[in-house]
Write a protein that holds these residues in place. Sequence first.
Motif, PDB file in Angstrom:
ATOM      1  N   ALA A  51       0.830  -1.209   0.000  1.00 46.84           N
ATOM      2  CA  ALA A  51       0.000   0.000   0.000  1.00 46.84           C
ATOM      3  C   ALA A  51       0.862   1.255   0.000  1.00 46.84           C
ATOM      4  N   THR A  52       1.893   1.276   0.835  1.00 48.51           N
ATOM      5  CA  THR A  52       2.777   2.443   0.904  1.00 48.51           C
ATOM      6  C   THR A  52       3.537   2.644  -0.401  1.00 48.51           C
ATOM      7  N   ARG A  53       4.069   1.556  -0.959  1.00 44.63           N
ATOM      8  CA  ARG A  53       4.834   1.663  -2.200  1.00 44.63           C
ATOM      9  C   ARG A  53       3.968   2.180  -3.347  1.00 44.63           C
ATOM     10  N   THR A 101      -4.620  -4.059   5.419  1.00 41.18           N
ATOM     11  CA  THR A 101      -3.861  -3.023   6.116  1.00 41.18           C
ATOM     12  C   THR A 101      -4.741  -1.806   6.359  1.00 41.18           C
ATOM     13  N   THR A 102      -4.505  -1.147   7.462  1.00 39.66           N
ATOM     14  CA  THR A 102      -5.068   0.189   7.635  1.00 39.66           C
ATOM     15  C   THR A 102      -4.268   1.128   6.751  1.00 39.66           C
ATOM     16  N   ILE A 103      -4.806   2.278   6.485  1.00 43.41           N
ATOM     17  CA  ILE A 103      -4.023   3.311   5.800  1.00 43.41           C
ATOM     18  C   ILE A 103      -4.566   4.678   6.183  1.00 43.41           C
ATOM     19  N   VAL A 104      -3.672   5.597   6.440  1.00 42.75           N
ATOM     20  CA  VAL A 104      -4.045   6.997   6.583  1.00 42.75           C
ATOM     21  C   VAL A 104      -3.046   7.800   5.763  1.00 42.75           C
ATOM     22  N   GLY A 105      -3.576   8.598   4.852  1.00 38.50           N
ATOM     23  CA  GLY A 105      -2.743   9.412   3.981  1.00 38.50           C
ATOM     24  C   GLY A 105      -3.146  10.878   4.069  1.00 38.50           C
ATOM     25  N   VAL A 106      -2.151  11.745   4.108  1.00 37.93           N
ATOM     26  CA  VAL A 106      -2.391  13.174   4.239  1.00 37.93           C
ATOM     27  C   VAL A 106      -1.625  13.919   3.151  1.00 37.93           C
ATOM     28  N   ALA A 107      -2.350  14.662   2.333  1.00 36.35           N
ATOM     29  CA  ALA A 107      -1.732  15.494   1.307  1.00 36.35           C
ATOM     30  C   ALA A 107      -1.787  16.950   1.772  1.00 36.35           C
ATOM     31  N   CYS A 108      -0.616  17.568   1.892  1.00 35.86           N
ATOM     32  CA  CYS A 108      -0.534  18.954   2.377  1.00 35.86           C
ATOM     33  C   CYS A 108      -0.305  19.884   1.190  1.00 35.86           C
ATOM     34  N   ILE A 109      -1.278  20.757   0.925  1.00 36.49           N
ATOM     35  CA  ILE A 109      -1.235  21.650  -0.233  1.00 36.49           C
ATOM     36  C   ILE A 109      -1.414  23.092   0.249  1.00 36.49           C
ATOM     37  N   LYS A 110      -0.321  23.810   0.390  1.00 33.45           N
ATOM     38  CA  LYS A 110      -0.358  25.220   0.791  1.00 33.45           C
ATOM     39  C   LYS A 110      -1.129  25.407   2.093  1.00 33.45           C
ATOM     40  N   ASP A 111      -2.353  25.962   2.016  1.00 31.51           N
ATOM     41  CA  ASP A 111      -3.084  26.310   3.232  1.00 31.51           C
ATOM     42  C   ASP A 111      -4.182  25.317   3.591  1.00 31.51           C
ATOM     43  N   ILE A 118      -8.591   4.442   5.982  1.00 28.72           N
ATOM     44  CA  ILE A 118      -9.357   3.210   6.162  1.00 28.72           C
ATOM     45  C   ILE A 118      -8.754   2.495   7.364  1.00 28.72           C
ATOM     46  N   GLY A 119      -9.586   2.100   8.322  1.00 31.57           N
ATOM     47  CA  GLY A 119      -9.088   1.384   9.492  1.00 31.57           C
ATOM     48  C   GLY A 119      -8.956   2.269  10.716  1.00 31.57           C
ATOM     49  N   ASP A 120      -8.038   1.905  11.619  1.00 33.23           N
ATOM     50  CA  ASP A 120      -7.923   2.641  12.884  1.00 33.23           C
ATOM     51  C   ASP A 120      -6.594   3.359  13.070  1.00 33.23           C
ATOM     52  N   SER A 121      -5.777   3.443  12.016  1.00 30.78           N
ATOM     53  CA  SER A 121      -4.638   4.366  12.096  1.00 30.78           C
ATOM     54  C   SER A 121      -5.195   5.782  12.001  1.00 30.78           C
TER      55      SER A 121
END
Length: 250
Positions: A51-53, A101-111, A118-121
């Motif tokens: 998932a990460t790759r 797998t759980t997954i939490v993804g964060v995209a940081c775009i300026k402001d 998905i899951g409990d991460s």
Amino acid sequence: MQGQFLTHTGQVRKHNEDSGGIFYNSSGQLLAVIADGMGGHQAGDVASQMATRLMKEKWEDSNELASPDEVEKWLSESITSINNSVYEHALNHEECYGMGTTIVGVACIKDFTTIAHIGDSRCYLLNDGGFKQVTEDHSFVNALVQSGEISKDDAQYHPRKNVVLKALGTENHLEPDIRTVCLEQGNKLLLCSDGLTDKVNDDELQEFLQVDDVQETGNRMIDLANERGGEDNISLVLLYHDLPGKEGDS
């Protein structure tokens, strides 16, 4: 943006089934990921690392994203596609059957930042309004909390607190929860697996985040989780947005 990814096997397990990282696309925009794998033998490793790759590859191949709508669409389509890839891999490899797998993804775009999970991460945000969890656990105990059957404090000690109701790769079609929040100077984000939050409570996490050194803060969080038993793998990403008086990495 200052960022740091840290992971530790913990004090009990022989393998680290967590994965994660901080990645940049062609425009220098940041994506952070935490994935906590599950499954027999070493299949949890396979699911989380896959998932990460795939998230890394998709992000590095992407062009500049300018609006919340664009980022939300990208995250939804990417995670849905990755879910299908992990699911198909499990079907075609007997030793990986049932992995996820759980997954939490964060995209940081300026402001602003867009969070998908998905899951409990979890993802937490520290801003002028305080410290709060911005993801909702897809877990058995959280369902009990939401229905009013148990309190949030009771959930910490429930015997089934680690039962996840939704995990990437376990179903043919699965969509993440997605939300976008504003980012201001000095805001801080914490992404983490439950190996951290099972051992360190929200008040303690908030206290740790008062320190502006991302490496020191992350190491202290992991050290405390290990001091309290470290039965699970422990992984986290810290993101500090344009701290006053400091030059941030973009």
